[in-house]
Motif scaffolding. Sequence first.
Motif, PDB file in Angstrom:
ATOM      1  N   MET A   1      -7.263  -5.593 -55.028  1.00 28.43           N
ATOM      2  CA  MET A   1      -7.951  -6.503 -54.112  1.00 28.43           C
ATOM      3  C   MET A   1      -9.090  -5.757 -53.429  1.00 28.43           C
ATOM      4  N   VAL A   2     -10.254  -6.354 -53.378  1.00 29.56           N
ATOM      5  CA  VAL A   2     -11.413  -5.759 -52.727  1.00 29.56           C
ATOM      6  C   VAL A   2     -11.568  -6.358 -51.338  1.00 29.56           C
ATOM      7  N   ILE A   3     -11.630  -5.496 -50.345  1.00 28.43           N
ATOM      8  CA  ILE A   3     -11.810  -5.955 -48.967  1.00 28.43           C
ATOM      9  C   ILE A   3     -13.289  -5.878 -48.622  1.00 28.43           C
ATOM     10  N   GLN A   4     -13.871  -7.006 -48.262  1.00 30.69           N
ATOM     11  CA  GLN A   4     -15.290  -7.057 -47.931  1.00 30.69           C
ATOM     12  C   GLN A   4     -15.527  -6.529 -46.523  1.00 30.69           C
ATOM     13  N   ALA A   5     -16.364  -5.515 -46.408  1.00 31.90           N
ATOM     14  CA  ALA A   5     -16.679  -4.955 -45.094  1.00 31.90           C
ATOM     15  C   ALA A   5     -17.550  -5.932 -44.310  1.00 31.90           C
ATOM     16  N   ASP A   6     -17.389  -5.920 -42.999  1.00 30.61           N
ATOM     17  CA  ASP A   6     -18.210  -6.765 -42.142  1.00 30.61           C
ATOM     18  C   ASP A   6     -19.662  -6.321 -42.290  1.00 30.61           C
ATOM     19  N   PRO A   7     -20.566  -7.210 -42.656  1.00 33.68           N
ATOM     20  CA  PRO A   7     -21.958  -6.815 -42.903  1.00 33.68           C
ATOM     21  C   PRO A   7     -22.712  -6.333 -41.671  1.00 33.68           C
ATOM     22  N   CYS A   8     -22.181  -6.594 -40.478  1.00 30.63           N
ATOM     23  CA  CYS A   8     -22.886  -6.144 -39.272  1.00 30.63           C
ATOM     24  C   CYS A   8     -22.488  -4.726 -38.872  1.00 30.63           C
ATOM     25  N   VAL A   9     -21.555  -4.134 -39.617  1.00 30.43           N
ATOM     26  CA  VAL A   9     -21.076  -2.786 -39.297  1.00 30.43           C
ATOM     27  C   VAL A   9     -21.938  -1.737 -39.998  1.00 30.43           C
ATOM     28  N   LEU A  10     -22.268  -0.677 -39.287  1.00 27.00           N
ATOM     29  CA  LEU A  10     -23.027   0.428 -39.865  1.00 27.00           C
ATOM     30  C   LEU A  10     -22.088   1.319 -40.668  1.00 27.00           C
ATOM     31  N   ARG A  11     -22.424   1.562 -41.907  1.00 26.14           N
ATOM     32  CA  ARG A  11     -21.588   2.400 -42.760  1.00 26.14           C
ATOM     33  C   ARG A  11     -21.682   3.863 -42.328  1.00 26.14           C
ATOM     34  N   GLY A  12     -20.527   4.482 -42.124  1.00 25.64           N
ATOM     35  CA  GLY A  12     -20.494   5.898 -41.790  1.00 25.64           C
ATOM     36  C   GLY A  12     -20.792   6.224 -40.340  1.00 25.64           C
ATOM     37  N   VAL A  13     -20.902   5.207 -39.503  1.00 28.36           N
ATOM     38  CA  VAL A  13     -21.182   5.434 -38.080  1.00 28.36           C
ATOM     39  C   VAL A  13     -20.026   4.872 -37.258  1.00 28.36           C
ATOM     40  N   PRO A  14     -19.390   5.687 -36.419  1.00 34.93           N
ATOM     41  CA  PRO A  14     -18.233   5.222 -35.631  1.00 34.93           C
ATOM     42  C   PRO A  14     -18.675   4.440 -34.401  1.00 34.93           C
ATOM     43  N   GLU A  15     -18.945   3.159 -34.561  1.00 33.24           N
ATOM     44  CA  GLU A  15     -19.529   2.387 -33.469  1.00 33.24           C
ATOM     45  C   GLU A  15     -18.527   1.473 -32.771  1.00 33.24           C
ATOM     46  N   PHE A  16     -18.862   1.148 -31.535  1.00 32.92           N
ATOM     47  CA  PHE A  16     -18.126   0.170 -30.746  1.00 32.92           C
ATOM     48  C   PHE A  16     -19.011  -1.069 -30.595  1.00 32.92           C
ATOM     49  N   PHE A  17     -18.376  -2.235 -30.479  1.00 35.82           N
ATOM     50  CA  PHE A  17     -19.136  -3.468 -30.289  1.00 35.82           C
ATOM     51  C   PHE A  17     -18.972  -3.966 -28.855  1.00 35.82           C
ATOM     52  N   GLU A  18     -20.066  -4.464 -28.309  1.00 34.74           N
ATOM     53  CA  GLU A  18     -20.075  -4.914 -26.924  1.00 34.74           C
ATOM     54  C   GLU A  18     -19.596  -6.356 -26.792  1.00 34.74           C
ATOM     55  N   THR A  19     -19.008  -6.634 -25.655  1.00 39.06           N
ATOM     56  CA  THR A  19     -18.669  -8.014 -25.310  1.00 39.06           C
ATOM     57  C   THR A  19     -19.891  -8.705 -24.720  1.00 39.06           C
ATOM     58  N   THR A  20     -20.610  -7.953 -23.886  1.00 36.31           N
ATOM     59  CA  THR A  20     -21.854  -8.434 -23.286  1.00 36.31           C
ATOM     60  C   THR A  20     -22.977  -7.490 -23.682  1.00 36.31           C
ATOM     61  N   LEU A  21     -24.067  -8.031 -24.167  1.00 32.54           N
ATOM     62  CA  LEU A  21     -25.173  -7.209 -24.641  1.00 32.54           C
ATOM     63  C   LEU A  21     -25.691  -6.287 -23.535  1.00 32.54           C
ATOM     64  N   GLY A  22     -25.726  -4.999 -23.815  1.00 27.66           N
ATOM     65  CA  GLY A  22     -26.257  -4.024 -22.868  1.00 27.66           C
ATOM     66  C   GLY A  22     -25.247  -3.451 -21.897  1.00 27.66           C
ATOM     67  N   GLU A  23     -23.975  -3.820 -22.047  1.00 28.47           N
ATOM     68  CA  GLU A  23     -22.974  -3.356 -21.081  1.00 28.47           C
ATOM     69  C   GLU A  23     -22.769  -1.840 -21.134  1.00 28.47           C
ATOM     70  N   CYS A  24     -22.978  -1.232 -22.300  1.00 31.77           N
ATOM     71  CA  CYS A  24     -22.794   0.220 -22.394  1.00 31.77           C
ATOM     72  C   CYS A  24     -23.885   0.955 -21.611  1.00 31.77           C
ATOM     73  N   LEU A  25     -25.080   0.388 -21.570  1.00 32.38           N
ATOM     74  CA  LEU A  25     -26.175   0.999 -20.813  1.00 32.38           C
ATOM     75  C   LEU A  25     -25.907   0.908 -19.316  1.00 32.38           C
ATOM     76  N   GLN A  26     -25.392  -0.230 -18.891  1.00 33.99           N
ATOM     77  CA  GLN A  26     -25.055  -0.406 -17.485  1.00 33.99           C
ATOM     78  C   GLN A  26     -23.949   0.561 -17.073  1.00 33.99           C
ATOM     79  N   ALA A  27     -22.962   0.717 -17.953  1.00 31.52           N
ATOM     80  CA  ALA A  27     -21.850   1.626 -17.653  1.00 31.52           C
ATOM     81  C   ALA A  27     -22.342   3.068 -17.552  1.00 31.52           C
ATOM     82  N   ARG A  28     -23.269   3.448 -18.429  1.00 31.52           N
ATOM     83  CA  ARG A  28     -23.804   4.817 -18.379  1.00 31.52           C
ATOM     84  C   ARG A  28     -24.599   5.026 -17.088  1.00 31.52           C
ATOM     85  N   THR A  29     -25.379   4.030 -16.711  1.00 31.54           N
ATOM     86  CA  THR A  29     -26.159   4.132 -15.480  1.00 31.54           C
ATOM     87  C   THR A  29     -25.241   4.316 -14.275  1.00 31.54           C
TER      88      THR A  29
END
Length: 262
Positions: A1-29
């Motif tokens: 069985m072939v599992i289709q990767a989510d097309p919005c995910v960057l291959r080879g990059v360990p990323e997190f997805f935001e609930t609200t756009l830009g929240e990681c920038l606010q948290a860093r600030t």
Amino acid sequence: MVIQADPCVLRGVPEFFETTLGECLQARTESLTTFRELGPPDLCHVVKTNPKSTISQIGSYHFVLGVDASSSATFSAYLNSLTYMLGLAGGKANPWKITGGTYCCFNAFSRVDLRVDIKIPGGVEAYVIDLRGDKHEITNTAAIWQETYVSAVLRAIHDDQMEEGVEPLLGLRKLDPLPTIKLEKRFLEAAAAEYFKGWQLGSKSEVQVPTVSSNHLVDGILKYFTNAGRLHDASAFFSTLFVEDPEVGAVLAQTYLGSGIS
């Protein structure tokens, strides 16, 4: 069985997805006042869009060590490189596109967060955020970029994620900060220019008061050349600085002893 990767995910990059756009920038600030010494890894915020999706825009982020922090152009190049990590969607062209992002890199000398907002295609804005969270234009451009560049390389050199007892940072992508001799030479020139401000970066815990000969900049250069088995090159680096300040002799002596130079 072939599992289709989510097309919005960057291959080879360990990323997190935001609930609200830009929240990681606010948290860093909001956490800038907690940054100590060399500061945390860089933060790369990525904006992806897909006009055909019910959610047309999403934000993701990851942490980075080793990206060239010498100019806004190098940050733009890094974000652009991520566009090639969006895979195919079911064998077809990926509907998700990276349309922008923000790269954050802490300047450990001036204690500001240098940020570059990037739009794809075109459009770059570089600025700094101070510890109070206020945004400022970059005035002393060359000096700020050089400090930021040296800070970023030292963070990568001092990375201890693989050491025993250290809890790894999730979402961290590590790159070689000095992959060529040419880039090594450029870093050493910048480090020499910032050398006598190195005490501002702090030092290892057993040193109570950072000095010209005992700080994170000195330790980073020693660690880099020690790991490479090239302490004779460290001796050459510190020898030029010894001419300006005899206190550098303490570090120079360490390199002589370690490399067997007499």
